[in-house]
Every structure is written in C-alpha cells, then in structure tokens.
Write a protein that holds these residues in place. Structure first.
Motif, PDB file in Angstrom:
ATOM      1  N   ASP A 246       6.820   1.824  -0.180  1.00  0.00           N
ATOM      2  CA  ASP A 246       6.190   2.419  -1.363  1.00  0.00           C
ATOM      3  C   ASP A 246       6.044   1.377  -2.467  1.00  0.00           C
ATOM      4  OD1 ASP A 246       6.838   5.575  -3.169  1.00  0.00           O
ATOM      5  OD2 ASP A 246       5.087   4.254  -3.019  1.00  0.00           O
ATOM      6  N   GLY A 247       5.472   1.811  -3.587  1.00  0.00           N
ATOM      7  CA  GLY A 247       5.389   0.911  -4.729  1.00  0.00           C
ATOM      8  C   GLY A 247       4.373  -0.209  -4.550  1.00  0.00           C
ATOM      9  N   ILE A 248       3.402  -0.021  -3.682  1.00  0.00           N
ATOM     10  CA  ILE A 248       2.383  -1.063  -3.451  1.00  0.00           C
ATOM     11  C   ILE A 248       1.249  -0.876  -4.456  1.00  0.00           C
ATOM     12  CG2 ILE A 248       0.739  -2.022  -1.791  1.00  0.00           C
ATOM     13  CD1 ILE A 248       2.594  -0.744   0.414  1.00  0.00           C
ATOM     14  N   SER A 249       0.764   0.372  -4.556  1.00  0.00           N
ATOM     15  CA  SER A 249      -0.351   0.546  -5.490  1.00  0.00           C
ATOM     16  C   SER A 249       0.193   0.977  -6.843  1.00  0.00           C
ATOM     17  CB  SER A 249      -1.351   1.549  -4.958  1.00  0.00           C
ATOM     18  OG  SER A 249      -0.908   2.810  -5.204  1.00  0.00           O
ATOM     19  N   GLN A 250      -0.176   0.221  -7.827  1.00  0.00           N
ATOM     20  CA  GLN A 250       0.256   0.481  -9.196  1.00  0.00           C
ATOM     21  C   GLN A 250      -0.978   0.757 -10.038  1.00  0.00           C
ATOM     22  OE1 GLN A 250       3.365   0.650  -9.854  1.00  0.00           O
ATOM     23  NE2 GLN A 250       4.293  -0.372  -8.085  1.00  0.00           N
ATOM     24  N   THR A 251      -0.762   1.389 -11.165  1.00  0.00           N
ATOM     25  CA  THR A 251      -1.887   1.757 -12.024  1.00  0.00           C
ATOM     26  C   THR A 251      -2.082   0.704 -13.116  1.00  0.00           C
ATOM     27  OG1 THR A 251      -1.385   4.060 -11.586  1.00  0.00           O
ATOM     28  CG2 THR A 251      -2.756   3.602 -13.513  1.00  0.00           C
ATOM     29  N   THR A 252      -3.194  -0.009 -13.051  1.00  0.00           N
ATOM     30  CA  THR A 252      -3.474  -1.029 -14.070  1.00  0.00           C
ATOM     31  C   THR A 252      -4.009  -0.375 -15.341  1.00  0.00           C
ATOM     32  OG1 THR A 252      -3.950  -2.657 -12.356  1.00  0.00           O
ATOM     33  CG2 THR A 252      -4.823  -3.115 -14.554  1.00  0.00           C
ATOM     34  N   ILE A 253      -3.383  -0.706 -16.466  1.00  0.00           N
ATOM     35  CA  ILE A 253      -3.784  -0.119 -17.759  1.00  0.00           C
ATOM     36  C   ILE A 253      -4.447  -1.211 -18.601  1.00  0.00           C
ATOM     37  CG2 ILE A 253      -2.901   0.939 -19.873  1.00  0.00           C
ATOM     38  CD1 ILE A 253      -0.625   2.124 -18.092  1.00  0.00           C
ATOM     39  N   ARG A 254      -5.653  -0.945 -19.085  1.00  0.00           N
ATOM     40  CA  ARG A 254      -6.397  -1.931 -19.873  1.00  0.00           C
ATOM     41  C   ARG A 254      -5.552  -2.358 -21.076  1.00  0.00           C
ATOM     42  NH1 ARG A 254     -11.614  -2.514 -19.541  1.00  0.00           N
ATOM     43  NH2 ARG A 254     -12.110  -0.369 -18.947  1.00  0.00           N
ATOM     44  N   GLY A 255      -5.305  -3.657 -21.202  1.00  0.00           N
ATOM     45  CA  GLY A 255      -4.534  -4.163 -22.337  1.00  0.00           C
ATOM     46  C   GLY A 255      -3.040  -4.002 -22.142  1.00  0.00           C
ATOM     47  N   ALA A 340      -7.271   1.793   5.494  1.00  0.00           N
ATOM     48  CA  ALA A 340      -8.602   1.391   5.025  1.00  0.00           C
ATOM     49  C   ALA A 340      -8.916  -0.048   5.439  1.00  0.00           C
ATOM     50  CB  ALA A 340      -8.680   1.541   3.505  1.00  0.00           C
ATOM     51  N   LEU A 341      -7.870  -0.901   5.494  1.00  0.00           N
ATOM     52  CA  LEU A 341      -8.086  -2.300   5.889  1.00  0.00           C
ATOM     53  C   LEU A 341      -7.777  -2.520   7.363  1.00  0.00           C
ATOM     54  CD1 LEU A 341      -6.542  -4.236   2.826  1.00  0.00           C
ATOM     55  CD2 LEU A 341      -8.945  -3.649   3.262  1.00  0.00           C
ATOM     56  N   SER A 342      -6.931  -1.703   7.939  1.00  0.00           N
ATOM     57  CA  SER A 342      -6.541  -1.895   9.338  1.00  0.00           C
ATOM     58  C   SER A 342      -6.314  -0.548  10.008  1.00  0.00           C
ATOM     59  CB  SER A 342      -5.263  -2.746   9.409  1.00  0.00           C
ATOM     60  OG  SER A 342      -4.872  -2.912  10.747  1.00  0.00           O
ATOM     61  N   PRO A 343      -7.398   0.066  10.511  1.00  0.00           N
ATOM     62  CA  PRO A 343      -7.290   1.450  11.011  1.00  0.00           C
ATOM     63  C   PRO A 343      -6.570   1.577  12.352  1.00  0.00           C
ATOM     64  CG  PRO A 343      -9.529   0.613  11.281  1.00  0.00           C
ATOM     65  CD  PRO A 343      -8.771  -0.432  10.520  1.00  0.00           C
ATOM     66  N   ASP A 344      -6.448   0.492  13.111  1.00  0.00           N
ATOM     67  CA  ASP A 344      -5.920   0.640  14.484  1.00  0.00           C
ATOM     68  C   ASP A 344      -4.542   0.038  14.699  1.00  0.00           C
ATOM     69  OD1 ASP A 344      -9.268  -0.175  15.198  1.00  0.00           O
ATOM     70  OD2 ASP A 344      -8.368   1.844  15.130  1.00  0.00           O
ATOM     71  N   THR A 345      -4.065  -0.792  13.779  1.00  0.00           N
ATOM     72  CA  THR A 345      -2.762  -1.427  13.990  1.00  0.00           C
ATOM     73  C   THR A 345      -2.067  -1.734  12.666  1.00  0.00           C
ATOM     74  OG1 THR A 345      -1.638  -3.431  14.747  1.00  0.00           O
ATOM     75  CG2 THR A 345      -3.964  -3.661  14.155  1.00  0.00           C
ATOM     76  N   ASP A 346      -0.711  -1.723  12.718  1.00  0.00           N
ATOM     77  CA  ASP A 346       0.002  -2.051  11.472  1.00  0.00           C
ATOM     78  C   ASP A 346       0.203  -3.563  11.363  1.00  0.00           C
ATOM     79  OD1 ASP A 346       3.457  -1.275  12.513  1.00  0.00           O
ATOM     80  OD2 ASP A 346       1.907  -2.617  13.339  1.00  0.00           O
ATOM     81  N   SER A 347      -0.236  -4.290  12.402  1.00  0.00           N
ATOM     82  CA  SER A 347      -0.120  -5.759  12.303  1.00  0.00           C
ATOM     83  C   SER A 347      -1.417  -6.405  12.792  1.00  0.00           C
ATOM     84  CB  SER A 347       1.079  -6.251  13.099  1.00  0.00           C
ATOM     85  OG  SER A 347       1.297  -5.392  14.189  1.00  0.00           O
ATOM     86  N   ASP A 356      -2.795  -8.425  -1.076  1.00  0.00           N
ATOM     87  CA  ASP A 356      -4.063  -7.764  -0.723  1.00  0.00           C
ATOM     88  C   ASP A 356      -3.857  -6.368  -0.160  1.00  0.00           C
ATOM     89  OD1 ASP A 356      -5.599 -10.853   0.513  1.00  0.00           O
ATOM     90  OD2 ASP A 356      -5.103 -10.116  -1.507  1.00  0.00           O
ATOM     91  N   LEU A 357      -2.610  -5.894  -0.129  1.00  0.00           N
ATOM     92  CA  LEU A 357      -2.342  -4.601   0.520  1.00  0.00           C
ATOM     93  C   LEU A 357      -2.921  -3.421  -0.249  1.00  0.00           C
ATOM     94  CD1 LEU A 357       1.335  -5.071   1.762  1.00  0.00           C
ATOM     95  CD2 LEU A 357      -0.737  -4.862   3.177  1.00  0.00           C
ATOM     96  N   ASN A 358      -3.398  -3.726  -1.460  1.00  0.00           N
ATOM     97  CA  ASN A 358      -3.982  -2.629  -2.243  1.00  0.00           C
ATOM     98  C   ASN A 358      -5.451  -2.890  -2.544  1.00  0.00           C
ATOM     99  OD1 ASN A 358      -3.460  -0.118  -3.380  1.00  0.00           O
ATOM    100  ND2 ASN A 358      -3.309  -0.992  -5.431  1.00  0.00           N
ATOM    101  N   ASP A 359      -5.971  -3.954  -1.927  1.00  0.00           N
ATOM    102  CA  ASP A 359      -7.329  -4.393  -2.237  1.00  0.00           C
ATOM    103  C   ASP A 359      -8.341  -3.695  -1.336  1.00  0.00           C
ATOM    104  OD1 ASP A 359      -9.102  -7.598  -2.427  1.00  0.00           O
ATOM    105  OD2 ASP A 359      -9.461  -5.618  -3.294  1.00  0.00           O
TER     106      ASP A 359
END
Ligand code: HEM
Length: 529
Positions: A246-255, A340-347, A356-359
């Motif tokens: 967990d804790g991979i995607s964070q919320t970016t706040i302007r400023g 979204a980046l790797s639909p068929d495998t975790d590696s 890049d895990l949230n890109d």
C-alpha cells in the motif's frame, strides 16, 4: 450564492431531494471547479499553520490514537493551547506541515541532493468532533460559530453510517472504544519512530490530559507497520492485511510540500484538503480564525477478515489463479505492480521502477486505454476509489479529472502479520487511520456511497447492479459475484462466494483545526459568557 446552494445540498443528503440529482449537481459543480474556473491567485499554503499530516506522510512505523472526552471545559481548552505553545519542554507540540530541517535519511520521494532533514522521534496531531466543540463550550463562547457547509461533520459518523455502508456488523451500535456515543470529543494522534518514544510521549500526554480534570481517556488504538525479516533484522514494510503493498499512490496537492512520483493526474487544488476561501463548493467555517487552514477527516478502524479473503481466492482457484484474482480485486498485484501497466504478471520483464508504479491512467484523453476494464476491472478497489481519467457519471470527459472526490489517506495496519499456518489465532487485524478531505460529503462519503458501494458510476460500462468494491464494499449478500471482463469476446470470469471482507469497528468525523484555530479555542474566556 454558494451558501444557498449549500443549504439545498444539506437538505438533499437528509433525503428530501433525490440523491441522483444531488450527486449530479455535486459532480457538475466539482467538474466546473476543475475545468471552467478562471485562474485565481492562489496564496501559498501556510505550512506553519496547517497540521502536518494533512499535507505530509510522516513515514513513521507506529501510531497511537487516543480518544478523549472533555471533563472541565476551561482546563481542556487551556491544555490545547499548551500543545501549540511552542514549548517542547512543557508539553509535546502539535506537528505542522513545516519542513524538517537537517540530518534526515532521505526517503523514497526525497531528492538525495537536497538538504537532508532531521526527523523528530514523534509527531502529534489533533482532531475534534462536533460534540467535542460543544463540550469545549466553543459554541457557548462564539456567537457567530458556523459550520454551515459541513452538515456531515455536524451530524457525525454514527448518524451517517448508513450512507457509507457501515451497516449490519459494522453499524454504530457495534462500535468500540466510545466512538459514536457522543462522548467521543477529541482524538489525539501520536506517531512515533519506535516503541521507546511511543511510551515516553504517551505517558507524558496521559498525565497531562488529566491535569485539572481536563480530559478522560476513553480508549486508545494502536497501528504499526507490518514487519518483515531482512538479513535477520525486522524492518517495517508498506504491506497491509490481505497481503497487498500500500501507500504507492499519493494525492499531489498544488503548492503542497510533498512531491510524489508521476501519476498522470492533475495536482489537486489545495482547497480540496485545506479550508481556504477560494474553495468552489464550501464556505470556510466561521469565525475564520477557527476555520481557515483547517481540514476535515473521517477517522476509521476497519477489521479485515483475512481468512474469509484467502478462502475466497482459493474457492475460485479452478476458475482463476488466486494471485490473479487478488490482483483483479485490488487493481494491483500484491507486490504493488498495477494491472494497468502489467495485466498478466506481477513481474513484467525488465521490471517497473518503483517511481513508475503509479504512472498510469485507465482512459486517455483520446478515449484510448482500458475503457472496458480488460486490464484493470472498472470495479476493482483502486479504480473505483480513484477512477483517474476514466469517464464516470457526471464527469464524461475521457482523460478528465475526478480530483474533486480525491482523498488523502493516513492509515496503518493494526495487528501482527497474518500467519497462514495459524488462520484461526483469534487475533483481530485491520486498518486504522484518517481519510482527509475538505468536504466529507463530496469526498469521503461520495466515494464510499457512489463508487465503493454503488454500481451506476461507471458511465458507459454497465456493472451488475449488485456489484460493490470486492475488497471493501458492503456486499449485497454473502454469495455475491465479482465479474471480471475478458478480451476477444470471452465470457466474463465470475468469482463467486464474495462476502464482506471489512467491518467498521469505529468511526468519527473530525475537524482538524489549524494552529491559529487551536490558539483561538484556547484563548476563549475562561468564565462562561
Ligand atoms: C481494509 C481496508 C483497505 C485495504 C486493505 C486497502 C488497500 C489498498 C491498496 C492495496 C491500495 C493500492 C495501493 C496504492 O495505490 O497506494 C489502495 C489504494 C487506495 N485505497 Fe484502499 N484499502 C482499504 C480501505 C480503503 C478505504 C476505506 C478507503 C477510502 C475510503 C481507501 C482508499 C484508497 C485510495 C484513495 C487508494 C489510492 C487509489 C489510487 O489513487 O489509485 N481504501 N487501498
């Protein structure tokens, strides 16, 4: 004009105005808030006045939430003043969003070339419920007190539990520790670098709270990062129960003070998390010394039924690989790799750098991407809770922004790591913490009622009417089905026997006052008006 709209909104939520048109107007206004509003000069965020955890992740492995009830209001107010008095020798101080300065081990998001920072051994923060403000006699002393735009906060988590799926075993009657009783007044949150610091500051605070009969501790609730052994040393991880990272995607706040890795989303306007006058869908609570630079949050303790979850994965193994099903449920493989980046495998070959895990996005502005959810199901946890650029009810633009419903998460697991060889060890495990936002109605409640526990949100993609978030939804029955669409016309995979895997054990809607607001409350005259 805004105030009158707010009036109508309050009515809506208590059932007099049909919810759909209410959420539609909230959605339309949210969308306009992001796209159509003229560029307004945005004052920098006053990080010295805003509580730290609203804008920063502390990355500390331990947390303790102390729920207090007010005893003697004057003493209680005076004590709050000492927590922002600036004298560490007197009492532990409230942590603001101000940067820590020298000698700090750079974290994953820090620029190694930047100025190293010193990390304190504790962080302290404060939440006050509406009954808490009343018990502190704030309403008695402040004639123009108004939380007009914040009916959910005033009503409280117990009253509104049915709106967010906290029903049945998760309903307020079963809550623990005094939550939802009306005696739940002040929540003090202590983060610590280690057990020593945790005990030292807890003892100091506990002693302090009882001075002059100010407060009584109703209950305390601990969270701790799940540990794993690395080279013979126990180290904290960012794992949560159910086995996910967990804790991979964070919320970016302007400023805001934190810069997170790329996520293809527009930064969020600061007023979505810090109460500010340029806000589009609320009026800052008055008086402004009390409201400005504050925020709101839903504090929650949720128990996780890990055995039920693992049994569900295994029960469907002839239909779908358990790890693949776990990934489809969350939207990420358990090691954090996004579908979204790797639909068929975790590696995936060559791996994905952690930065890049949230890109990723689900649907791009040109409509391309994963509209049908063949990679990451539209009904998966992270896609429901933050659809990113996916068109949803009220926000029909592919690649558009759903920022008006974003949340800042400050949670941590509780209970030791699950040992599959001891499934019935009788130890309760779960997640506890804050979901922070400026509007509990338009962010926390909206997300849980419309996206987590709803099925109509996904625009062109029709979900089964009974479909709920497979990880945290309150399932319609104990034999619900999780539909997993497949490509090239293949029939959906139907994972059966889905039950409700998380149960709310406690909740509270809290106002997170700024340092100025705490000083304002502490400065109220001792003798009643
Ligand atoms: C026991 C309960 C829960 C578990 C185990 C859980 C687990 C997870 C995991 C593994 C992720 C993906 C990691 C990431 O992208 O950072 C995630 C993301 C997220 N969760 Fe949960 N979650 C739980 C409850 C909730 C609740 C109650 C909410 C909000 C009301 C929530 C809000 C979010 C949000 C906002 C994200 C980030 C989504 C994104 O931006 O892509 N979670 N959660």
């Amino acid at each position: 004009m805004v105030v009158s709209i707010q009036g109508r909104v309050m009515e809506g939520i208590s059932g007099r105005v049909p919810a759909e048109s209410l959420w539609q107007s909230l959605l339309d206004r949210g969308r306009r808030a992001v796209f159509d509003r003229p560029a307004v000069r945005v004052d920098p965020i006053d990080v010295d006045d805003v509580q730290g955890f609203i804008l920063r992740g502390y990355r500390m492995p331990m947390v303790r939430h102390l729920l207090l009830t007010v005893g003697v209001p004057e003493a209680a107010r005076a004590l709050l003043g000492r927590l922002v008095g600036g004298d560490e020798a007197d009492v532990p101080q409230i942590t603001t969003a101000k940067d820590w300065h020298v000698g700090f081990e750079p974290g994953p998001f820090d620029d190694p070339a930047g100025t190293p920072r010193v990390k304190p051994d504790y962080c302290l923060n404060l939440g006050i419920t509406w009954p808490g403000l009343i018990a502190l006699d704030v309403a008695d002393h402040v004639p123009d007190l108004s939380f007009g735009s914040f009916a959910a906060f005033v009503a409280g988590a117990a009253e509104r539990a049915h709106l967010v799926g906290d029903t049945g075993a998760g309903s307020p009657g079963n809550w623990v520790g005094g939550f939802g009783t009306g005696a739940d007044h002040v929540l003090v949150t202590l983060h610590a670098l280690g057990p020593g610091a945790m005990e030292t500051y807890t003892d100091r605070l506990a002693e302090l709270f009882t001075e002059g009969g100010a407060y009584r501790i109703l209950s305390r609730h601990d969270g701790q990062a799940l540990m794993e052994m690395r080279d013979g040393v126990a180290v904290p991880t960012s794992k949560v129960h159910f086995g996910y990272t967990d804790g991979i995607s964070q919320t970016t706040i302007r400023g805001g003070p934190e810069n997170y890795s790329a996520d293809r989303q527009q930064p969020c306007e600061p007023w979505l998390f810090v109460l500010r006058e340029e806000a589009e869908n609320y009026s800052v609570p008055t008086p402004l010394q009390l409201g400005l630079n504050g925020s709101f949050a839903a504090f929650k303790i949720v128990e996780t039924d890990i055995v039920g979850f693992e049994c569900f994965l295994q029960a469907n193994k002839d239909t779908i690989d358990p790890e693949f099903l776990a990934a489809k449920i969350c939207g990420r493989w358990r090691n954090g790799v996004p579908l979204a980046l790797s639909p068929d495998t975790d590696s995936p070959s060559g791996g994905i750098p952690s930065g890049d895990l949230n890109d990723f996005d689900y649907v791009n502005a040109d409509g391309s991407g994963d509209q049908k959810g063949l990679r990451c199901p539209v009904g998966a946890h992270i896609r429901r809770i933050n659809p990113r650029g996916q068109p949803v009810a009220g926000q029909g633009h592919p690649g558009g922004s759903n920022n008006s419903h974003r949340l800042v998460r400050r949670g941590m697991p509780y209970g030791p790591a699950y040992d599959p060889s001891q499934p019935y060890d009788g130890i309760e495990r779960g997640l506890l913490g804050y979901f922070i936002n400026a509007s509990i109605e338009n962010q926390y409640e909206f997300v849980l009622s419309q996206w987590v526990n709803g099925s109509e949100f996904a625009g062109a993609v029709r979900l089964d009417p009974d479909a709920r978030d497979p990880m945290i939804g309150t399932q319609a029955s104990n034999d619900s089905v999780f539909n997993i669409p497949r490509s090239r016309g293949a029939a959906d995979i139907k994972a059966t026997g889905l039950t409700t895997f998380v149960t709310t054990k406690a909740a509270a809607y809290c106002f997170l006052p700024s340092v100025t607001a705490v000083k304002f409350i502490a400065g109220l005259p001792q003798a009643p008006r």
